[in-house]
Motif scaffolding. Structure first.
Motif, short mmCIF file in Angstrom:
data_model
loop_
_atom_site.label_atom_id
_atom_site.label_comp_id
_atom_site.label_asym_id
_atom_site.label_seq_id
_atom_site.Cartn_x
_atom_site.Cartn_y
_atom_site.Cartn_z
N GLU A 273 -1.96 -11.26 -28.23
CA GLU A 273 -1.32 -10.07 -28.79
C GLU A 273 -0.09 -9.67 -27.99
O GLU A 273 0.82 -9.03 -28.52
CB GLU A 273 -2.32 -8.90 -28.84
CG GLU A 273 -3.34 -9.01 -29.95
CD GLU A 273 -4.11 -7.72 -30.14
OE1 GLU A 273 -3.75 -6.70 -29.50
OE2 GLU A 273 -5.08 -7.72 -30.91
N LEU A 274 -0.09 -10.00 -26.70
CA LEU A 274 1.08 -9.79 -25.85
C LEU A 274 1.61 -11.14 -25.38
O LEU A 274 0.84 -12.07 -25.13
CB LEU A 274 0.72 -8.92 -24.64
CG LEU A 274 0.30 -7.47 -24.91
CD1 LEU A 274 -0.15 -6.80 -23.62
CD2 LEU A 274 1.43 -6.68 -25.57
N TYR B 132 -12.49 -9.49 -31.49
CA TYR B 132 -12.08 -8.50 -30.48
C TYR B 132 -12.70 -7.14 -30.76
O TYR B 132 -12.67 -6.64 -31.89
CB TYR B 132 -10.55 -8.38 -30.48
CG TYR B 132 -10.00 -7.32 -29.56
CD1 TYR B 132 -10.33 -7.30 -28.20
CD2 TYR B 132 -9.16 -6.32 -30.05
CE1 TYR B 132 -9.81 -6.33 -27.36
CE2 TYR B 132 -8.63 -5.34 -29.22
CZ TYR B 132 -8.97 -5.35 -27.87
OH TYR B 132 -8.48 -4.37 -27.03
N PHE B 133 -13.28 -6.56 -29.73
CA PHE B 133 -13.83 -5.20 -29.79
C PHE B 133 -13.02 -4.33 -28.85
O PHE B 133 -13.02 -4.55 -27.63
CB PHE B 133 -15.30 -5.20 -29.37
CG PHE B 133 -15.98 -3.86 -29.52
CD1 PHE B 133 -16.73 -3.57 -30.65
CD2 PHE B 133 -15.89 -2.89 -28.53
CE1 PHE B 133 -17.36 -2.33 -30.80
CE2 PHE B 133 -16.51 -1.66 -28.66
CZ PHE B 133 -17.25 -1.39 -29.80
N SER B 134 -12.30 -3.35 -29.41
CA SER B 134 -11.43 -2.48 -28.61
C SER B 134 -12.22 -1.32 -28.03
O SER B 134 -13.16 -0.82 -28.65
CB SER B 134 -10.30 -1.95 -29.49
OG SER B 134 -9.63 -0.87 -28.87
N GLN B 135 -11.81 -0.88 -26.84
CA GLN B 135 -12.46 0.31 -26.26
C GLN B 135 -12.19 1.53 -27.13
O GLN B 135 -12.94 2.49 -27.11
CB GLN B 135 -12.00 0.54 -24.82
CG GLN B 135 -10.52 0.88 -24.67
CD GLN B 135 -10.19 1.35 -23.26
OE1 GLN B 135 -10.91 2.17 -22.71
NE2 GLN B 135 -9.14 0.79 -22.67
N HIS B 136 -11.12 1.50 -27.91
CA HIS B 136 -10.85 2.56 -28.89
C HIS B 136 -11.11 2.01 -30.29
O HIS B 136 -10.27 2.10 -31.18
CB HIS B 136 -9.40 3.04 -28.77
CG HIS B 136 -9.04 3.50 -27.39
ND1 HIS B 136 -9.78 4.45 -26.71
CD2 HIS B 136 -8.04 3.14 -26.55
CE1 HIS B 136 -9.23 4.66 -25.52
NE2 HIS B 136 -8.19 3.87 -25.41
N HIS B 137 -12.31 1.45 -30.47
CA HIS B 137 -12.63 0.77 -31.73
C HIS B 137 -12.56 1.70 -32.94
O HIS B 137 -12.33 1.26 -34.05
CB HIS B 137 -14.02 0.14 -31.65
CG HIS B 137 -15.10 1.13 -31.35
ND1 HIS B 137 -15.44 1.47 -30.06
CD2 HIS B 137 -15.89 1.87 -32.15
CE1 HIS B 137 -16.41 2.37 -30.10
NE2 HIS B 137 -16.70 2.62 -31.35
#
Length: 686
Positions: free
Chosen positions: A518-519, A536-541
């Motif tokens: 992504e980067l 991918y599981f985001s901490q701000h899912h």
């Protein structure tokens, strides 16, 4: 009769012009409020009456020449007309007419089919047809919207009720109650139509630290909110500091949320704004100017202008949590909560009562003196830490099971006698006696067991030969003067079970995004297997979920072309079953939203998972299930976590992200914990 008061001259004026002309002495704050209402919601008003309902009362109080209600209604109608004209001709410029035009005169000329306003000719019949079409179109849109899932703006609300004696209320109001113990008896808590607690009791002794635990969605967070809002009766002299699960990421300046909890500072700033408005409006009195000077002196004394300007939306989840803690602990000011380890040590010395919701069993073992277990719409208390709770609960369940079995056998014994001699005349009296005895026995209830949580990550994919994923000599920064990584080299394969730890802001989430692609590295190389498929599981899912739809619809929108049963089966694999799957995602608890995010993430069957703080809102049973699922999964796993239990159960490698690089800790979590303890000692936190 309504007074026309030459209102016709405002036909091409803006509502601001009308407001200034008709109410020249209007208070500045009232003026700004009214124009704000009309500016932001002008398109939503249906007619002049709705404008009157919104601001008529304020205008009545701002009228120096005592305008009557009819005059105010006429003015509101005119302002509504200017709003409609402005919305209908967004590109046209509004001007004030030189000569008055009487509305009554225009309306009386019934034969006219058009009215000329300035240089714009409007056909009245066409206008009526257009408005009818617009209303019909709006009606169809409203009908479609009503068929969709309820918007979060009209979600169900939590409520609480309790039985309280007049004596307790009198003692509380009299100020004679000086005890800091809290005892709330016979109370109910509900969320919409769902009952969360019934006839519950809660006792909190001053100075003790309570851990509130229970499955996701049962009402732990709601109970805390009911206490914080005093919807449940807490003695008035007891101060409640409420730390929420997470500070929302928005454009609020960093630490502004902390400073807002300082009521002295906020009160001074509010008074300053009010006095400045009165001075600007020319309505301030002499003493108010003196008071303003005192306020400025006080604000300078407390250094009110020292708040940083970083925005909370730019913070990671860990730093948002620090802001939440800082709000509650102000002005104690130990704001630099760098790790759970520091917080554990700090809370152990906290003198007041603590009621904390946590799913970190190690944290609970280190901090709490008591456990309160929420289940089956009631609260049960246990002395000791979490491990003691587990042991005591198991003992209770065993005793209840033995008691149940004994009662069941006793009932069976009586029933056998009744069945054997039911038709024996000589034993009729005894049978009747046994029947009465059976009726008097308490109702036999089977043992309540919580359903086991199971998670499964599908792994029907082929093995990939290494290297699967790696970063080689990667350099990365967002701005050249702040280099985040230099010569970062890491690799992972399908056998990997890697946990990444480190302080918030050290770059853990950035490194995950570099791994995912992504980067893009400034220098260096990212290499990935051509068949690599990352979940991918985001901490701000929650930011990745559409909160306005139900879980089934969410998956349908994301992965169209399957039947509803497939979506329900996928959600059911993560505990979102029955009516939960058809409720708006916004109405689900934090843990339930996490499960929906898992269901969404695993739907495409990835062969590699990158998980950023996956346990943030999961209950302990689900964390255990997550650990088991990851251990059974045949693909690769890299996760960022501070949950010691998950790390110990899953991870084979521990990476520490710090000082622009990532280092592997050979001794695992034990060594890392020792390193942290030593750092805190050197910095004087322990």
């Amino acid at each position: 009769m309504r007074c026309s008061c030459a209102l016709g001259r405002y036909i091409m004026a803006t509502y601001v012009d009308i407001l200034k002309s008709e109410f020249p002495e209007i208070d500045t704050e009232v003026f700004e409020y009214i124009t704000g209402v009309l500016d932001s919601g002008g398109a939503d008003f249906e007619d002049g009456e709705e404008v009157y309902d919104a601001i008529g009362g304020l205008l009545q109080g701002s009228s120096a020449d005592c305008k009557n209600e009819d005059d105010i209604r006429d003015i509101c109608q005119l302002m509504f007309d200017t709003l409609k004209l402005s919305n209908g001709h967004a590109g046209s410029k509004q001007v004030l007419l030189d000569a008055p035009v009487q509305l009554s005169q225009i309306s009386a000329e019934s034969g006219k089919s058009c009215v000329c306003w300035g240089n714009c000719t409007v056909d009245a019949r066409k206008l009526e047809k257009a408005e009818a079409k617009l209303k019909q179109k709006q009606g169809r849109r409203n009908e479609r919207d009503s068929q969709k899932t309820t918007s979060p703006l009209v979600l169900e609300e939590a409520s609480a009720s309790q039985a309280s004696s007049k004596k307790d209320s009198r003692v509380d109001l009299s100020g004679k109650n000086r005890s800091y113990d809290i005892r709330i008896e016979n109370f109910d808590v509900s969320f919409g139509e769902r009952s969360l607690l019934q006839g519950a009791e809660l006792s909190l002794s001053t100075g003790r630290r309570y851990g509130l635990i229970g499955r996701n969605g049962l009402g732990k967070t709601t109970l805390l909110k009911m206490l914080a809002s005093r919807s449940l009766r807490v003695p008035a002299h007891i101060t409640i500091l409420h730390v929420e699960q997470e500070v929302a990421g928005d454009d609020t300046a960093a630490l502004q949320s902390v400073l807002e909890s300082d009521t002295v500072r906020e009160g001074l700033l509010k008074e300053e704004r009010l006095l400045n408005a009165r001075i600007a409006n020319g309505t301030a009195e002499g003493m108010e100017t003196v008071r303003l000077s005192e306020i400025y002196a006080k604000l300078e004394e407390i250094e009110a202008d020292k708040a940083p300007v970083t925005l909370t939306v730019e913070f990671s989840g860990g730093w948002r949590m620090r802001l939440a803690l800082a709000r509650a602990l102000f002005p104690t000011n130990m704001l630099d909560v760098r790790a759970i380890l520091w917080l554990e040590n700090y809370l152990q010395t906290w003198q007041s009562t603590i009621l904390v919701v946590s799913h970190d069993r190690n944290f609970l073992n280190a901090v709490v003196t008591d456990i309160i277990h929420l289940h089956s719409q009631r609260l049960e208390s246990y002395r000791g830490d979490y491990e003691n709770f587990v042991k005591t609960k198991e003992d209770r369940l065993k005793n209840q099971q033995r008691e149940y079995e004994a009662q069941f056998q006793y009932r069976e014994h009586i029933q056998v006698f009744i069945d054997r001699f039911r038709y024996n005349a000589n034993r009729a009296a005894q049978v009747q006696s046994k029947l009465k005895l059976l009726e008097k026995l308490p109702e036999l209830k089977p043992l309540e067991k919580e359903t086991e949580v199971t998670l499964k990550f599908p792994d029907n994919f082929e093995k990939l030969s290494p290297p699967v994923l790696q970063l080689d000599e990667v350099e990365f920064y967002y701005t050249p003067d702040q280099r985040l990584f230099t010569k970062l080299s890491v690799s992972a394969d399908l056998e990997s079970r890697i946990c990444v730890v480190g302080e918030n802001g050290a770059g853990k989430s950035t490194m995950l995004k570099l791994l995912m692609g992504e980067l893009t590295p400034v220098n260096g190389i990212r290499q990935a297997h051509r068949n690599l498929k990352i979940g991918y599981f985001s901490q701000h899912h929650v930011d990745q979920l559409d909160l306005n739809v139900c879980s089934v619809e969410l998956l349908l929108n994301k992965f169209p072309g399957r039947n509803e049963e497939e979506y329900r089966h996928q959600l059911g694999s993560y505990g979102i079953t029955g009516e939960l799957a058809t409720r708006p995602v916004a109405s689900l608890s934090g843990g339930q939203k996490s499960r929906v995010a898992f269901a969404q993430m695993t739907m495409p069957c990835p062969n590699f998972y990158i998980l950023d703080e996956p346990t943030n809102h999961l209950d302990m049973e689900t964390i255990e299930a997550l650990a088991k699922a990851l251990n059974k999964f045949k693909g690769g796993v890299v996760l960022v976590s501070h949950d010691e239990r998950l790390i110990r159960l899953v991870c084979k490698e521990l990476w520490v992200c710090e000082h622009g690089n990532v280092q592997r800790v050979e001794g695992g979590f034990d060594e890392y914990r020792d390193i942290l303890q030593e750092q805190f000692r050197k910095e004087g936190y322990l």
